[in-house]
Motif scaffolding. Structure first.
Motif, short mmCIF file in Angstrom:
data_model
loop_
_atom_site.label_atom_id
_atom_site.label_comp_id
_atom_site.label_asym_id
_atom_site.label_seq_id
_atom_site.Cartn_x
_atom_site.Cartn_y
_atom_site.Cartn_z
N ARG A 28 0.83 -1.21 0.00
CA ARG A 28 0.00 0.00 0.00
C ARG A 28 0.86 1.26 0.00
O ARG A 28 1.76 1.41 0.83
N ALA A 33 -3.14 3.54 -3.25
CA ALA A 33 -2.90 2.60 -4.34
C ALA A 33 -2.07 1.42 -3.82
O ALA A 33 -1.37 1.54 -2.82
N GLU A 45 3.46 -4.38 -11.76
CA GLU A 45 2.01 -4.47 -11.96
C GLU A 45 1.73 -5.81 -12.62
O GLU A 45 2.34 -6.16 -13.65
N GLN A 58 0.38 2.26 -14.79
CA GLN A 58 0.35 1.93 -13.37
C GLN A 58 1.75 1.60 -12.87
O GLN A 58 2.15 2.06 -11.79
N TYR A 62 3.78 3.53 -9.89
CA TYR A 62 4.28 2.81 -8.71
C TYR A 62 5.79 2.95 -8.58
O TYR A 62 6.32 3.08 -7.48
#
Length: 92
Positions: A28, A33, A45, A58, A62
């Motif tokens: 987290r 997200a 991902e 994504q 991240y």
């Protein structure tokens, strides 16, 4: 090994252990997200091929948020007997 119909979370947990020897799954971020797999080097991902166009964005988000390289694991979702990891994309 997860079943073909299992969700991305189950696949991410399986891949984290078998491919990266980590249990850091669903990490987290402060924004809420969740990174599917987080290693010392990559923020990964895990996504079905049918949603492959979303995965790089994504992964990059991240990676920036965790100061790691982005990575994508694509899962093939066409044939049940081939519904497993097919390819890895590592962005540099």
């Amino acid at each position: 090994m997860p079943k073909p119909e299992d969700n991305e979370r189950m696949w991410a947990a399986y891949l984290a252990v078998t491919q990266f020897e980590t249990d850091n799954v669903e990490h987290r971020l402060p924004c809420g997200a969740r990174v599917d797999i987080l290693t010392d080097e990559y923020a990964i991902e895990v996504e079905w091929c049918s949603k492959a166009l979303q995965a790089p964005g994504q992964a990059v988000y991240y990676a920036v948020a965790t100061a790691r390289k982005p990575g994508v694991y694509l899962l093939l979702d066409r044939k049940p007997d081939e519904n497993w990891l097919r390819c890895v994309i590592a962005c540099r």
